[in-house]
Write a protein that holds these residues in place. Structure first.
Motif, PDB file in Angstrom:
ATOM      1  N   SER A 108      -6.547 -39.370 -36.972  1.00 50.10           N
ATOM      2  CA  SER A 108      -7.913 -40.035 -36.521  1.00 50.10           C
ATOM      3  C   SER A 108      -8.564 -39.148 -35.620  1.00 50.10           C
ATOM      4  O   SER A 108      -8.096 -37.924 -35.373  1.00 50.10           O
ATOM      5  CB  SER A 108      -7.297 -41.165 -35.739  1.00 50.10           C
ATOM      6  OG  SER A 108      -8.626 -42.161 -35.281  1.00 50.10           O
ATOM      7  N   PHE A 109      -9.540 -39.979 -35.134  1.00 48.55           N
ATOM      8  CA  PHE A 109     -10.395 -39.151 -34.057  1.00 48.55           C
ATOM      9  C   PHE A 109     -10.285 -39.806 -32.748  1.00 48.55           C
ATOM     10  O   PHE A 109     -10.589 -40.867 -32.526  1.00 48.55           O
ATOM     11  CB  PHE A 109     -12.023 -39.451 -34.380  1.00 48.55           C
ATOM     12  CG  PHE A 109     -12.988 -38.296 -33.637  1.00 48.55           C
ATOM     13  CD1 PHE A 109     -14.146 -38.890 -33.311  1.00 48.55           C
ATOM     14  CD2 PHE A 109     -12.847 -36.943 -33.423  1.00 48.55           C
ATOM     15  CE1 PHE A 109     -15.294 -38.086 -32.510  1.00 48.55           C
ATOM     16  CE2 PHE A 109     -13.889 -36.298 -32.782  1.00 48.55           C
ATOM     17  CZ  PHE A 109     -14.845 -36.938 -32.447  1.00 48.55           C
ATOM     18  N   TYR A 110      -9.805 -38.863 -31.734  1.00 48.61           N
ATOM     19  CA  TYR A 110      -9.204 -39.332 -30.387  1.00 48.61           C
ATOM     20  C   TYR A 110     -10.463 -39.023 -29.496  1.00 48.61           C
ATOM     21  O   TYR A 110     -10.613 -37.791 -29.279  1.00 48.61           O
ATOM     22  CB  TYR A 110      -7.879 -38.904 -30.068  1.00 48.61           C
ATOM     23  CG  TYR A 110      -6.941 -39.435 -30.970  1.00 48.61           C
ATOM     24  CD1 TYR A 110      -6.293 -38.814 -32.429  1.00 48.61           C
ATOM     25  CD2 TYR A 110      -5.959 -40.645 -30.560  1.00 48.61           C
ATOM     26  CE1 TYR A 110      -5.606 -39.459 -32.914  1.00 48.61           C
ATOM     27  CE2 TYR A 110      -4.982 -41.157 -31.553  1.00 48.61           C
ATOM     28  CZ  TYR A 110      -4.841 -40.799 -32.417  1.00 48.61           C
ATOM     29  OH  TYR A 110      -3.795 -41.102 -33.322  1.00 48.61           O
ATOM     30  N   ILE A 111     -10.849 -39.804 -28.636  1.00 48.33           N
ATOM     31  CA  ILE A 111     -11.755 -39.707 -27.618  1.00 48.33           C
ATOM     32  C   ILE A 111     -11.405 -40.330 -26.220  1.00 48.33           C
ATOM     33  O   ILE A 111     -10.991 -41.421 -26.234  1.00 48.33           O
ATOM     34  CB  ILE A 111     -13.068 -40.322 -28.435  1.00 48.33           C
ATOM     35  CG1 ILE A 111     -13.574 -40.101 -29.554  1.00 48.33           C
ATOM     36  CG2 ILE A 111     -14.362 -40.014 -27.061  1.00 48.33           C
ATOM     37  CD1 ILE A 111     -14.579 -40.910 -30.162  1.00 48.33           C
ATOM     38  N   LYS A 171     -15.706 -44.139 -40.810  1.00 49.75           N
ATOM     39  CA  LYS A 171     -16.321 -45.220 -40.916  1.00 49.75           C
ATOM     40  C   LYS A 171     -16.097 -46.569 -40.108  1.00 49.75           C
ATOM     41  O   LYS A 171     -16.475 -47.572 -40.564  1.00 49.75           O
ATOM     42  CB  LYS A 171     -16.365 -45.732 -42.587  1.00 49.75           C
ATOM     43  CG  LYS A 171     -16.413 -44.544 -43.534  1.00 49.75           C
ATOM     44  CD  LYS A 171     -17.864 -44.252 -43.665  1.00 49.75           C
ATOM     45  CE  LYS A 171     -18.044 -43.067 -44.624  1.00 49.75           C
ATOM     46  NZ  LYS A 171     -19.529 -42.827 -44.807  1.00 49.75           N
ATOM     47  N   GLN A 172     -15.459 -46.358 -39.081  1.00 54.35           N
ATOM     48  CA  GLN A 172     -15.036 -47.344 -38.040  1.00 54.35           C
ATOM     49  C   GLN A 172     -15.550 -47.052 -36.676  1.00 54.35           C
ATOM     50  O   GLN A 172     -15.905 -46.050 -36.632  1.00 54.35           O
ATOM     51  CB  GLN A 172     -13.609 -47.713 -38.003  1.00 54.35           C
ATOM     52  CG  GLN A 172     -13.116 -48.228 -39.316  1.00 54.35           C
ATOM     53  CD  GLN A 172     -11.503 -48.630 -39.458  1.00 54.35           C
ATOM     54  OE1 GLN A 172     -11.160 -48.996 -38.082  1.00 54.35           O
ATOM     55  NE2 GLN A 172     -11.039 -48.679 -40.307  1.00 54.35           N
ATOM     56  N   SER A 173     -15.570 -48.249 -36.170  1.00 50.02           N
ATOM     57  CA  SER A 173     -16.028 -48.139 -34.590  1.00 50.02           C
ATOM     58  C   SER A 173     -14.802 -47.647 -33.554  1.00 50.02           C
ATOM     59  O   SER A 173     -13.989 -47.549 -34.209  1.00 50.02           O
ATOM     60  CB  SER A 173     -16.544 -49.595 -34.236  1.00 50.02           C
ATOM     61  OG  SER A 173     -17.119 -49.247 -32.699  1.00 50.02           O
ATOM     62  N   LEU A 174     -15.326 -47.454 -32.583  1.00 53.79           N
ATOM     63  CA  LEU A 174     -14.209 -46.878 -31.615  1.00 53.79           C
ATOM     64  C   LEU A 174     -13.195 -48.062 -31.093  1.00 53.79           C
ATOM     65  O   LEU A 174     -13.674 -49.088 -31.115  1.00 53.79           O
ATOM     66  CB  LEU A 174     -14.690 -46.116 -30.258  1.00 53.79           C
ATOM     67  CG  LEU A 174     -15.234 -44.768 -30.383  1.00 53.79           C
ATOM     68  CD1 LEU A 174     -16.723 -44.953 -31.049  1.00 53.79           C
ATOM     69  CD2 LEU A 174     -15.303 -44.375 -29.041  1.00 53.79           C
ATOM     70  N   MET A 175     -11.998 -47.648 -30.864  1.00 53.98           N
ATOM     71  CA  MET A 175     -11.226 -48.758 -30.691  1.00 53.98           C
ATOM     72  C   MET A 175     -10.474 -48.394 -29.298  1.00 53.98           C
ATOM     73  O   MET A 175      -9.803 -47.102 -29.054  1.00 53.98           O
ATOM     74  CB  MET A 175     -10.002 -48.950 -31.621  1.00 53.98           C
ATOM     75  CG  MET A 175      -9.002 -50.241 -31.479  1.00 53.98           C
ATOM     76  SD  MET A 175      -7.656 -50.160 -32.522  1.00 53.98           S
ATOM     77  CE  MET A 175      -6.593 -48.868 -31.665  1.00 53.98           C
ATOM     78  N   LEU A 176     -10.589 -49.008 -28.432  1.00 60.28           N
ATOM     79  CA  LEU A 176      -9.857 -48.932 -27.137  1.00 60.28           C
ATOM     80  C   LEU A 176      -8.344 -48.678 -27.293  1.00 60.28           C
ATOM     81  O   LEU A 176      -7.626 -50.066 -27.570  1.00 60.28           O
ATOM     82  CB  LEU A 176     -10.218 -49.549 -25.938  1.00 60.28           C
ATOM     83  CG  LEU A 176      -9.710 -49.610 -24.670  1.00 60.28           C
ATOM     84  CD1 LEU A 176     -10.189 -48.205 -23.751  1.00 60.28           C
ATOM     85  CD2 LEU A 176     -10.063 -50.650 -23.639  1.00 60.28           C
ATOM     86  N   ILE A 181     -16.057 -52.209 -24.793  1.00 63.75           N
ATOM     87  CA  ILE A 181     -15.510 -52.566 -26.087  1.00 63.75           C
ATOM     88  C   ILE A 181     -16.556 -52.219 -27.127  1.00 63.75           C
ATOM     89  O   ILE A 181     -17.748 -52.960 -26.994  1.00 63.75           O
ATOM     90  CB  ILE A 181     -15.051 -54.057 -26.109  1.00 63.75           C
ATOM     91  CG1 ILE A 181     -13.935 -54.238 -24.982  1.00 63.75           C
ATOM     92  CG2 ILE A 181     -14.313 -54.272 -27.673  1.00 63.75           C
ATOM     93  CD1 ILE A 181     -12.678 -53.370 -25.203  1.00 63.75           C
ATOM     94  N   PHE A 182     -16.488 -51.446 -27.919  1.00 58.42           N
ATOM     95  CA  PHE A 182     -17.416 -51.049 -28.808  1.00 58.42           C
ATOM     96  C   PHE A 182     -17.310 -51.997 -30.135  1.00 58.42           C
ATOM     97  O   PHE A 182     -16.486 -52.407 -30.644  1.00 58.42           O
ATOM     98  CB  PHE A 182     -17.293 -49.596 -29.486  1.00 58.42           C
ATOM     99  CG  PHE A 182     -17.400 -48.711 -28.580  1.00 58.42           C
ATOM    100  CD1 PHE A 182     -16.932 -48.383 -27.398  1.00 58.42           C
ATOM    101  CD2 PHE A 182     -18.647 -48.038 -28.693  1.00 58.42           C
ATOM    102  CE1 PHE A 182     -17.173 -47.251 -26.822  1.00 58.42           C
ATOM    103  CE2 PHE A 182     -19.221 -46.884 -27.756  1.00 58.42           C
ATOM    104  CZ  PHE A 182     -18.413 -46.808 -26.807  1.00 58.42           C
ATOM    105  N   GLY A 183     -18.509 -52.477 -30.706  1.00 56.18           N
ATOM    106  CA  GLY A 183     -18.589 -52.992 -31.796  1.00 56.18           C
ATOM    107  C   GLY A 183     -19.096 -52.319 -32.975  1.00 56.18           C
ATOM    108  O   GLY A 183     -18.741 -50.957 -32.968  1.00 56.18           O
TER     109      GLY A 183
END
Lengths: 109, 113
Positions: free
Chosen positions: B90-93, B41-46, A98-100
């Protein structure tokens, strides 16, 4: 999974060591400390991880305090290509990452 | 070298169409892969955990009927964004779990017009 706290941004002079701190005061005994970095518009790159002992590889060193409540990632000789967002993540082995918000490191000439 | 590849690296589509993104493990039989999404500008979201031979596990708030995940082989997981809308841009990883560590693909940038 335990949460981590990192400074939002840091600067470092090219050629100097970059020391990136991370607090993880609620870390559990079976949780590892992982470090990844993300260069703009790319997928995250694995850097290093550790459980208790300090670790070193060709990219960086990871120093974990004895109580495991904080750690420091050290890039010994930062270059301009090390400019990236650095993420400190605490997770159990094989657990979800889980990324911050990470630390945006700017290496300046 | 890279251990995870994604295809395509970028895609532009019209609103209402479906888009499939592939994630391949290059030299490892990955029973577990993960899909993330990252807005500017945001972090990765699982988004979800992809399990070979079984249904994916979705994170809270992620619509499983909109983001279809298939992990039919040990080297391939696919994410299909169904009836894509501009807010899905979005950017999908993807990433694969390899022993203690996860390794990430280069990402796929989706733009829905």
């Amino acid at each position: 999974d335990a949460k981590t706290t990192q400074p939002p941004s840091m600067d470092c002079a090219e050629g100097r060591a970059a020391n990136l701190p991370c607090n993880h005061s609620t870390i559990s005994g079976n949780e590892y400390v992982y470090w990844y970095r993300q260069i703009h518009s790319q997928g995250p790159q694995y850097i290093i991880h550790g459980l208790k002992n300090n670790e070193t590889n060709e990219m960086a060193s990871l120093i974990i305090t004895e109580d495991r409540k904080s750690s420091t990632l050290i890039l010994p000789h930062a270059t301009l290509r090390d400019t990236a967002v650095y993420y400190c993540i605490v997770a159990s082995q094989g657990g979800k990452l889980i990324f911050g918000q990470g630390t945006e490191l700017s290496v300046k000439p | 070298g890279a251990v995870v590849s994604q295809h395509p690296s970028w895609v532009i589509c019209k609103s209402g169409t479906s888009v499939k993104i592939e994630c391949r493990s290059l030299d490892f039989q990955a029973t577990t892969m993960f899909w993330y999404r990252q807005f500017p500008k945001q972090s990765l979201m699982l988004m979800a955990t992809s399990n070979e031979g079984s249904k994916a596990t979705y994170e809270q708030g992620v619509e499983k009927d909109k983001f279809l995940i298939n992990h039919a082989s040990l080297t391939l997981s696919t994410l299909t964004v169904t009836s894509a809308h501009p807010e899905d841009s979005s950017f999908y990883i993807c990433s694969e779990r390899r022993q203690e560590t996860q390794y990430f693909g280069p990402g796929t940038r989706l733009l829905v017009l």
